[in-house]
Design an enzyme around this catalytic site. Structure first.
Site, short mmCIF file in Angstrom:
data_model
loop_
_atom_site.label_atom_id
_atom_site.label_comp_id
_atom_site.label_asym_id
_atom_site.label_seq_id
_atom_site.Cartn_x
_atom_site.Cartn_y
_atom_site.Cartn_z
N SER A 187 0.85 -1.46 0.05
CA SER A 187 -0.19 -0.07 0.00
C SER A 187 0.89 1.12 -0.06
O SER A 187 0.27 2.26 -0.43
CB SER A 187 -0.80 0.09 1.33
OG SER A 187 -0.14 -0.01 2.28
N HIS A 215 -5.84 -4.34 -1.15
CA HIS A 215 -5.73 -2.95 -2.06
C HIS A 215 -5.71 -3.62 -3.75
O HIS A 215 -5.10 -2.96 -4.70
CB HIS A 215 -4.45 -2.52 -1.99
CG HIS A 215 -4.38 -1.62 -0.97
ND1 HIS A 215 -4.95 -0.23 -0.59
CD2 HIS A 215 -3.86 -1.70 0.36
CE1 HIS A 215 -4.69 0.33 0.49
NE2 HIS A 215 -4.04 -0.59 1.33
N LYS A 246 -12.68 -1.27 1.58
CA LYS A 246 -11.99 -0.29 0.79
C LYS A 246 -12.71 -0.47 -0.80
O LYS A 246 -13.73 0.38 -0.89
CB LYS A 246 -10.51 -0.95 0.48
CG LYS A 246 -9.69 -0.78 1.70
CD LYS A 246 -8.20 -0.99 1.54
CE LYS A 246 -7.60 -0.63 2.94
NZ LYS A 246 -6.73 -1.56 3.44
C1 LIG Z 1 -6.58 -1.90 4.92
C2 LIG Z 1 -5.91 -3.31 4.90
C3 LIG Z 1 -6.02 -4.23 6.19
C4 LIG Z 1 -7.31 -3.99 7.07
O1 LIG Z 1 -8.45 -4.25 6.68
P1 LIG Z 1 -9.72 -3.69 7.82
O2 LIG Z 1 -10.93 -4.36 7.04
O3 LIG Z 1 -9.96 -2.20 7.56
O4 LIG Z 1 -9.63 -3.95 9.00
C5 LIG Z 1 -5.50 -5.45 5.95
N1 LIG Z 1 -4.54 -5.55 5.16
C6 LIG Z 1 -4.03 -4.69 4.26
C7 LIG Z 1 -3.20 -4.86 3.26
C8 LIG Z 1 -5.03 -3.68 4.21
O5 LIG Z 1 -4.51 -2.48 3.21
#
Ligand SMILES: *Cc1c(COP(=O)(O)O)cnc(C)c1O
Length: 400
Positions: A187, A215, A246
């Site tokens: 990310s 992502h 997301k």
């Molecule tokens: C955002 C993210 C998470 C966490 O996801 P949530 O559902 O918000 O807890 C885990 N791993 C990665 C790579 C992320 O970008």
């Protein structure tokens, strides 16, 4: 007693402030979208830092589906799955996720953070090994900590380094299990994992492959299924974890998806599944709607990728340093180097109507400070051009 702790905590807080690492939270006074209104002064700004890749966070059809589901199934379950069971809507979402990702089965969690906290411990013992990318998400690192397997780390997305670690792990655990754990897309840089090469090595050293595709799910690959589709290794990844928070609408909730026996075992043993509440019905309904929309039309994905190409091209024309030229992703970091400049740039961008955040050490390497921006299908090209112009102006002001 608290008086002594209080003083120590105040000193801690002061230390964080003085080191320049204090995180200020901004407050938004509108729904999440390409353009948002800030609380306080009511300023309207272009949002360049949301994970709202497909522009679905404020989508009326998704909200309506969530509202209708809440109407039908109620507000909440008030229970974990092994006590009160589930509703049909939870099963429907698990089936929809599996169909979308091309997997055998899926299991829901309150968040992907919990999914990653859940996935290692039931599958690996002290006689086994986890080989983990050095830039993996914090939740993978925490998940690994909760499990007794031996730990190995390899340099980010470096297949030679991965092979070295696999050799070592195989030598150490003998016939024990090995699991490779990686983000599908990293990310901070928008780097796409070499999953095909990872799967080749997994075969050679008889390892399982676990990918956190937060992502990527919804827009990477022809069908938007994720990095495993993009790298053409859909049947070779054993475990995918992901989020509904997301690209898939942005509410919250997560899942583990993959081989049938793995999911069956997680239902019996995964602690964040057993001891944490079921996903709210409204989120299940909204997420099902999103997956239907993404299967029915490529329009949002297409717009995201054409927006990404336009924005990256314009930034390059203006002479900005941005990684990922060969393998573009909607995560677009504008490299500044210096942490102070990155902080100042973020503040000045806001004055110029662009909402974006600076990242610096320890979140990224020293000297690699950046403003990370993220493109959305919800942006218009005019929005993106305005953002580029703001960067040009702020660069002239700050002289980086
Ligand atoms: C955002 C993210 C998470 C966490 O996801 P949530 O559902 O918000 O807890 C885990 N791993 C990665 C790579 C992320 O970008």
């Amino acid at each position: 007693m608290y008086d002594q702790v209080k003083e120590a905590l105040q000193a801690n807080l002061e230390e964080i402030r003085e080191s320049g690492l204090w995180k200020e939270e901004r407050t938004i006074a509108s729904p999440q979208a390409a353009r948002i209104r800030l609380a306080g002064n009511g300023q309207e700004v272009i949002n360049m830092c949301a994970n709202n890749y497909l522009g679905l966070s404020d989508n009326a059809e998704v909200s309506a589906a969530a509202a209708a589901t809440m109407e039908k199934w109620g507000y909440g379950l008030s229970s974990v799955r092994f006590i009160c069971g589930k509703q049909e809507i939870h099963e429907e979402l698990e089936v929809a996720v599996s169909q979308f990702l091309g997997t055998a089965d899926s299991i829901l969690f309150a968040a992907c953070f919990d999914a990653n906290g859940a996935v290692f411990e039931p599958l690996l013992t002290a006689d086994d090994a986890i080989v983990s990318d050095s830039l993996n998400h914090a939740s993978i690192i925490d998940g690994i900590r909760l499990c007794k397997a031996k730990r190995y780390r390899y340099a980010n997305n470096d297949l030679t380094a991965l092979e070295d670690q696999l050799k070592q792990a195989r030598a150490d655990v003998g016939t024990g299990r090995i699991m490779i754990a990686t983000d599908g897309v990293f990310s901070m840089d928008g780097t796409i994992a070499h999953l095909d090469g990872i799967c080749d090595l997994a075969e050679k050293y008889e390892a399982l492959v676990m990918v956190d595709d937060c992502h990527a799910t919804g827009f990477m690959g022809k069908g938007g299924r994720g990095t495993h589709e993009h790298r053409d290794c859909m049947d070779r990844v054993d475990i995918l974890t992901g989020t509904f928070g997301k690209a898939l609408g942005g509410a919250s909730g997560g899942y583990v998806s993959g081989r049938k026996e793995i999911i069956d075992l997680l239902r019996q043993r995964a602690r964040p599944y057993l001891f944490s509440n079921s996903l709210a019905p409204a989120i299940c309904g909204g997420s099902i709607k999103v997956l239907q929309m993404l299967s029915a039309s490529t329009e949002r994905r297409d717009r995201l990728w054409s927006n990404t190409a336009f924005y990256r091209r314009r930034l390059e024309e203006e002479g900005f340093s941005i990684p990922g030229k060969d393998e573009p992703h909607p995560i677009v970091p504008i490299m500044l180097g210096d942490a102070k400049i990155a902080q100042q740039a973020s503040a000045k961008l806001l004055e110029n109507g662009v909402y974006a955040i600076g990242f610096f050490y320890p979140v990224v390497a020293k000297g690699a400070a950046r403003i990370r921006t993220q493109v959305s299908a919800g942006h218009s090209q005019a929005d993106l051009e305005e953002a580029v112009q703001a960067f040009v102006k702020v660069r002239a002001d700050l002289g980086w």
